[in-house]
Design a protein around this motif. Structure first.
Motif, PDB file in Angstrom:
ATOM      1  N   PRO A 156       8.411   4.253   3.983  1.00  0.00           N
ATOM      2  CA  PRO A 156       7.581   3.049   4.033  1.00  0.00           C
ATOM      3  C   PRO A 156       7.833   2.312   5.347  1.00  0.00           C
ATOM      4  O   PRO A 156       8.942   2.341   5.859  1.00  0.00           O
ATOM      5  N   VAL A 200      16.058   9.510   0.212  1.00  0.00           N
ATOM      6  CA  VAL A 200      16.423   8.244  -0.400  1.00  0.00           C
ATOM      7  C   VAL A 200      15.566   7.133   0.198  1.00  0.00           C
ATOM      8  O   VAL A 200      15.440   7.051   1.418  1.00  0.00           O
ATOM      9  N   GLY A 201      14.940   6.330  -0.657  1.00  0.00           N
ATOM     10  CA  GLY A 201      14.154   5.212  -0.170  1.00  0.00           C
ATOM     11  C   GLY A 201      12.733   5.555   0.225  1.00  0.00           C
ATOM     12  O   GLY A 201      11.986   4.704   0.698  1.00  0.00           O
ATOM     13  N   SER A 202      12.333   6.800   0.017  1.00  0.00           N
ATOM     14  CA  SER A 202      10.980   7.188   0.426  1.00  0.00           C
ATOM     15  C   SER A 202       9.935   6.746  -0.592  1.00  0.00           C
ATOM     16  O   SER A 202       8.736   6.838  -0.331  1.00  0.00           O
ATOM     17  N   GLY A 203      10.394   6.264  -1.734  1.00  0.00           N
ATOM     18  CA  GLY A 203       9.461   5.716  -2.711  1.00  0.00           C
ATOM     19  C   GLY A 203       9.038   6.684  -3.801  1.00  0.00           C
ATOM     20  O   GLY A 203       7.865   6.743  -4.180  1.00  0.00           O
ATOM     21  N   LYS A 204       9.999   7.398  -4.337  1.00  0.00           N
ATOM     22  CA  LYS A 204       9.686   8.334  -5.422  1.00  0.00           C
ATOM     23  C   LYS A 204       9.448   7.603  -6.739  1.00  0.00           C
ATOM     24  O   LYS A 204       8.648   8.042  -7.557  1.00  0.00           O
ATOM     25  N   THR A 205      10.156   6.491  -6.917  1.00  0.00           N
ATOM     26  CA  THR A 205      10.036   5.790  -8.187  1.00  0.00           C
ATOM     27  C   THR A 205       8.602   5.333  -8.436  1.00  0.00           C
ATOM     28  O   THR A 205       8.092   5.416  -9.551  1.00  0.00           O
ATOM     29  N   VAL A 206       7.965   4.851  -7.376  1.00  0.00           N
ATOM     30  CA  VAL A 206       6.585   4.406  -7.517  1.00  0.00           C
ATOM     31  C   VAL A 206       5.682   5.575  -7.892  1.00  0.00           C
ATOM     32  O   VAL A 206       4.787   5.444  -8.730  1.00  0.00           O
ATOM     33  N   PRO A 226       0.847  -1.200   0.000  1.00  0.00           N
ATOM     34  CA  PRO A 226       0.000   0.000   0.000  1.00  0.00           C
ATOM     35  C   PRO A 226       0.881   1.248   0.000  1.00  0.00           C
ATOM     36  O   PRO A 226       1.979   1.225   0.557  1.00  0.00           O
ATOM     37  N   LEU A 227       0.399   2.304  -0.614  1.00  0.00           N
ATOM     38  CA  LEU A 227       1.167   3.551  -0.605  1.00  0.00           C
ATOM     39  C   LEU A 227       1.186   4.140   0.798  1.00  0.00           C
ATOM     40  O   LEU A 227       0.234   3.970   1.553  1.00  0.00           O
ATOM     41  N   ARG A 243      11.100  -0.084   7.410  1.00  0.00           N
ATOM     42  CA  ARG A 243      12.454   0.178   6.920  1.00  0.00           C
ATOM     43  C   ARG A 243      13.434   0.167   8.081  1.00  0.00           C
ATOM     44  O   ARG A 243      13.204   0.790   9.106  1.00  0.00           O
ATOM     45  N   GLN A 273       2.937   9.332   0.103  1.00  0.00           N
ATOM     46  CA  GLN A 273       2.900   8.998  -1.325  1.00  0.00           C
ATOM     47  C   GLN A 273       1.527   9.302  -1.923  1.00  0.00           C
ATOM     48  O   GLN A 273       1.413   9.859  -3.007  1.00  0.00           O
ATOM     49  N   ARG A 286      19.856  -0.554   1.733  1.00  0.00           N
ATOM     50  CA  ARG A 286      18.890  -0.724   0.654  1.00  0.00           C
ATOM     51  C   ARG A 286      18.415  -2.160   0.531  1.00  0.00           C
ATOM     52  O   ARG A 286      17.565  -2.451  -0.298  1.00  0.00           O
TER      53      ARG A 286
HETATM   54  P1  ADP Z   1      13.548   6.530  -3.891  1.00  0.00           P
HETATM   55  O1  ADP Z   1      13.539   6.572  -5.389  1.00  0.00           O
HETATM   56  O2  ADP Z   1      12.678   7.584  -3.288  1.00  0.00           O
HETATM   57  O3  ADP Z   1      14.905   6.501  -3.302  1.00  0.00           O
HETATM   58  P2  ADP Z   1      12.346   4.016  -4.323  1.00  0.00           P
HETATM   59  O4  ADP Z   1      11.195   4.463  -5.094  1.00  0.00           O
HETATM   60  O5  ADP Z   1      13.489   3.404  -5.057  1.00  0.00           O
HETATM   61  O6  ADP Z   1      12.881   5.180  -3.432  1.00  0.00           O
HETATM   62  O7  ADP Z   1      11.817   3.026  -3.209  1.00  0.00           O
HETATM   63  C1  ADP Z   1      12.704   2.341  -2.379  1.00  0.00           C
HETATM   64  C2  ADP Z   1      12.167   0.954  -2.111  1.00  0.00           C
HETATM   65  O8  ADP Z   1      10.987   1.040  -1.329  1.00  0.00           O
HETATM   66  C3  ADP Z   1      11.800   0.208  -3.360  1.00  0.00           C
HETATM   67  O9  ADP Z   1      12.252  -1.088  -3.220  1.00  0.00           O
HETATM   68  C4  ADP Z   1      10.284   0.277  -3.394  1.00  0.00           C
HETATM   69  O10 ADP Z   1       9.732  -0.834  -4.021  1.00  0.00           O
HETATM   70  C5  ADP Z   1       9.927   0.322  -1.920  1.00  0.00           C
HETATM   71  N1  ADP Z   1       8.681   1.038  -1.625  1.00  0.00           N
HETATM   72  C6  ADP Z   1       8.239   2.185  -2.212  1.00  0.00           C
HETATM   73  N2  ADP Z   1       7.067   2.563  -1.682  1.00  0.00           N
HETATM   74  C7  ADP Z   1       6.751   1.675  -0.722  1.00  0.00           C
HETATM   75  C8  ADP Z   1       5.650   1.518   0.183  1.00  0.00           C
HETATM   76  N3  ADP Z   1       4.646   2.385   0.202  1.00  0.00           N
HETATM   77  N4  ADP Z   1       5.663   0.469   1.029  1.00  0.00           N
HETATM   78  C9  ADP Z   1       6.683  -0.404   1.010  1.00  0.00           C
HETATM   79  N5  ADP Z   1       7.749  -0.335   0.180  1.00  0.00           N
HETATM   80  C10 ADP Z   1       7.786   0.694  -0.686  1.00  0.00           C
END
Ligand code: ADP
Ligand code: MG
Length: 672
Positions: free
Chosen positions: A426, A276-282, A246-247, A429, A251, A561
């Protein structure tokens, strides 16, 4: 110019960019000298003090060495008989005679009952001089001279200084008029005057600045109508529902902010910040999907090949199950494959193109580009971003950055953009365990590293940073590399990465680290932001005290990571309290925003973005950190004003409108 300012002084002033009377009036003091008389019994040892007294003895003057002298007198201050000494001002001797009243300012030595004076006035000086402004000076200018010139300017022209703030705003915040504020600034009766004066000028400065930003935004919007992207909610929700998690609330919020922009008739110009790791790619993936189902193509531009490959991989795995075609384009993709991609792109068969600078080459043509994302936007120039944007017709634009920027800085440096912030990680972590060690503990640190390596993990070693010298950075890296190669010989492979390598060589080094052909990567700070090697669980940073907190945090983000616990060791021998404080903060928090606020506080805005890039305006009086509340207030006021009819028509806003005109904002000059 002004009667009483000679040519030489005028030249010296010009050196400081003080060219007009207004420049002179707006040469703000950076502090005030406190000349209030005090009772010596209340003054602490080594404190600065001004006293008035009667000369009690003939001055005695001693010369020692060449040009060095010491002038001493006994001074009767109330009931105290103290000694006053002047160093290297022999000429004062003639101005002193027994029984005369003088005023001296200097440092009080309580134990020896001596004032080491640096200023002397005959008679009772302080009556009208409780506080004197202290100005920055250059060249031959003296403080006395500067004070005199400003006084001349004020007396002759002060009244002509025009009020630019409308009466309504001045009344609302109880701000001094411009004239009163100038008077209070240069000739304060007390510190309350200074405070009120500052309040006014800080507000004026921020308001003018924010008006410019808001005007830019308004004109940008009006001059660049955007695509009203029609996004099918059902499809989009199905995509979001298919994600393996879930977001987070953050997000969800930023996804909504972005989608609202895309659906609106305005062109999106938005900055997405998230640690970093906050889930921007999604978030990128969701919005790209939105644009694709609205019938457009999307592009994602990132600074390096490695990052491009990583992003392409994750976007493919997320989007291809939903029949979105993603392709990677970098300069290593050549020949037939490249031709094919370009062909399919122009025909609209490719929905999302991910790549490096390769994306902005002339030969790259989209069929209907509607959405552009730039990752780590500060790594690209204004021109590169513009070229990419112009490959579509007013595409919506999103900039992503993993550098947490304190809100004050964000709305200042990026005032013309909308800002979205992912301020939540997320769940679940693991935070990176960070320790501070002194350099003489290196052996133990290496033993710790070996333990990690034995588990099959990898490690980064970041080399000392040398201000302003890439050459020394490089030598350091080579040295550390040879030390560690020797230390781990026959056991683990140690790689090297630094700024002298070509981008292909850097990519090659990164690739062998990613493939675990190298277990320890020694690197200068060139190690890429966003690089993802989950197997790397340890980072050692040499001379950590030389880095800013935000930069340390960025570097540390290379580890932590994967699913295993990661560690970061800061090697540092900080000499100052602030230095120690910084190492402690680093070991206590993993929150990038907390660190960035601290960083801003400790280092000031000028240094925040490091030496290469700034984009931060210089304020004359205002201080973004300290005057944070005024900045927010001015921003809100500016936003309201710019949207109001009155601002563009009513007389009371004329001066502010003129200030705006001066900036060229209204000539359609774009800021990007
Ligand atoms: P960023 O680009 O902000 O550094 P990423 O988008 O690469 O971060 O996300 C880091 C990791 O966290 C990825 O493996 C992604 O699949 C995971 N992730 C993203 N959003 C969530 C979420 N809401 N819950 C759990 N894991 C997530
Ligand atoms: Mg739009």
């Amino acid at each position: 110019m002004i009667k009483g300012i000679g040519e030489e002084s005028a030249e010296a002033l010009a050196e400081m960019n003080i060219l007009t009377i207004n420049d002179l009036l707006e040469h703000f003091p950076y502090r005030y000298e406190d000349y209030r008389l005090r009772d010596l019994s209340e003054v602490k040892h080594e404190e600065k003090v001004t006293v008035e007294g009667k000369v009690h003895s003939e001055p005695s003057l001693v010369y020692y060495g060449r040009k060095k002298s010491k002038l001493s007198i006994r001074l009767l201050v109330d009931r105290y008989l103290i000694l006053v000494t002047f160093f290297n001002q022999p000429y004062l001797k003639n101005k002193l005679s027994v029984n005369e009243t003088i005023t001296v300012t200097g440092k009080w030595d309580q134990h020896r009952q001596v004032i080491t004076a640096n200023e002397m006035h005959t008679g009772s000086y302080t009556q009208n001089h409780d506080y004197e402004p202290v100005y920055t000076l250059k060249g031959k200018l003296t403080m006395k001279g500067m004070r005199k010139y400003i006084k001349l300017a004020f007396n002759q022209f002060g009244e002509l200084s025009e009020e630019n703030l409308p009466a309504t705003l001045r009344a609302k915040y109880k701000l001094l008029s411009r004239f009163d504020a100038l008077k209070a600034l240069h000739f304060p009766q007390g510190m309350e005057d200074v405070k009120q004066s500052r309040r006014r000028f800080v507000y004026e400065e921020f308001l003018c600045f924010q008006l410019k930003m808001q005007a830019l935004r308004k004109f940008e919007r009006e001059h660049s109508p955007g695509l009203q992207q029609k996004i099918d909610e059902t499809k989009l929700n199905a995509f979001i529902g298919s994600l393996p998690f879930p977001l987070t609330n953050a997000q969800k919020r930023v996804v909504n902010e972005i989608l609202d922009d895309m659906k609106s008739p305005y062109r999106m110009n938005r900055l997405l910040q998230g640690d970093v790791g906050s889930g921007k790619t999604v978030v990128a993936a969701i919005s790209l999907y939105g644009s694709v189902i609205a019938g457009f193509q999307g592009a994602l531009m990132v600074p390096t090949e490695i990052l491009a490959e990583q992003h392409a991989q994750s976007l493919k795995s997320l989007l291809e199950p939903f029949s979105v075609r993603c392709e990677l384009l970098t300069s290593s993709i050549k020949g037939k494959k490249r031709k094919e991609i370009l062909q399919q792109l122009s025909e609209g068969e490719i929905d999302v193109l991910i790549g490096t600078h390769a994306l902005i080459q002339d030969e790259v043509a989209f069929r209907n580009l509607g959405y552009v994302i730039t990752d780590e936007q500060h790594r690209f120039g204004v021109e590169q971003r513009r070229v990419l944007r112009e490959k579509g017709e007013n595409p919506d634009v999103l900039f992503m950055t993993a550098t947490p920027i304190p809100r004050t800085l964000a709305i200042t440096a990026f005032g013309e953009m909308d800002v979205s912030i992912i301020d939540e990680m997320p769940a679940g972590r693991k935070s990176i365990e960070t320790y501070w060690a002194r350099h003489d503990m290196l052996e133990r640190v290496l033993a710790f590293m070996e333990k990690e390596l034995r588990k099959g993990h990898q490690a980064y070693v970041i080399c000392p940073l040398i201000e302003e010298s890439e050459k020394l950075d490089f030598q350091n890296a080579v040295e550390v590399h040879s030390t560690l190669s020797f230390h781990f010989q026959n056991k683990y492979k140690v790689g090297l990465m630094h700024g002298r390598l070509s981008s292909e060589e850097k990519d090659a080094a990164m690739k062998s680290f990613t493939a675990n052909e190298i277990q320890v990567l020694v690197s200068t700070t060139v190690v890429e932001v966003g690089v993802n090697v989950p197997n790397a669980t340890m980072m050692v940073i040499y001379d950590a005290e030389r880095f800013g907190l935000s930069q340390l945090h960025q570097l540390r983000g290379r580890v932590g990571r994967g699913s295993d616990q990661s560690f970061c060791i800061l090697l540092a021998d900080p000499k100052t309290e602030v230095g120690k404080e910084r190492m402690k903060i680093m070991s206590e928090t993993n929150d990038g925003f907390v660190l960035s606020e601290k960083d801003l506080e400790l280092r000031g805005p000028g240094d925040f973005f490091g030496r290469k890039q700034s984009g931060i305006p210089e304020f004359k009086v205002a201080d973004m950190v300290h005057d944070y509340r005024a900045l927010e207030t001015a921003r809100n006021d500016a936003a309201v004003l710019i949207q109001s009819d009155a601002f563009w028509k009513a007389d009371e806003y004329e001066k502010l409108r003129n200030e705006l005109l001066k900036t060229g904002v209204m000539d359609g000059e774009k800021l990007d």
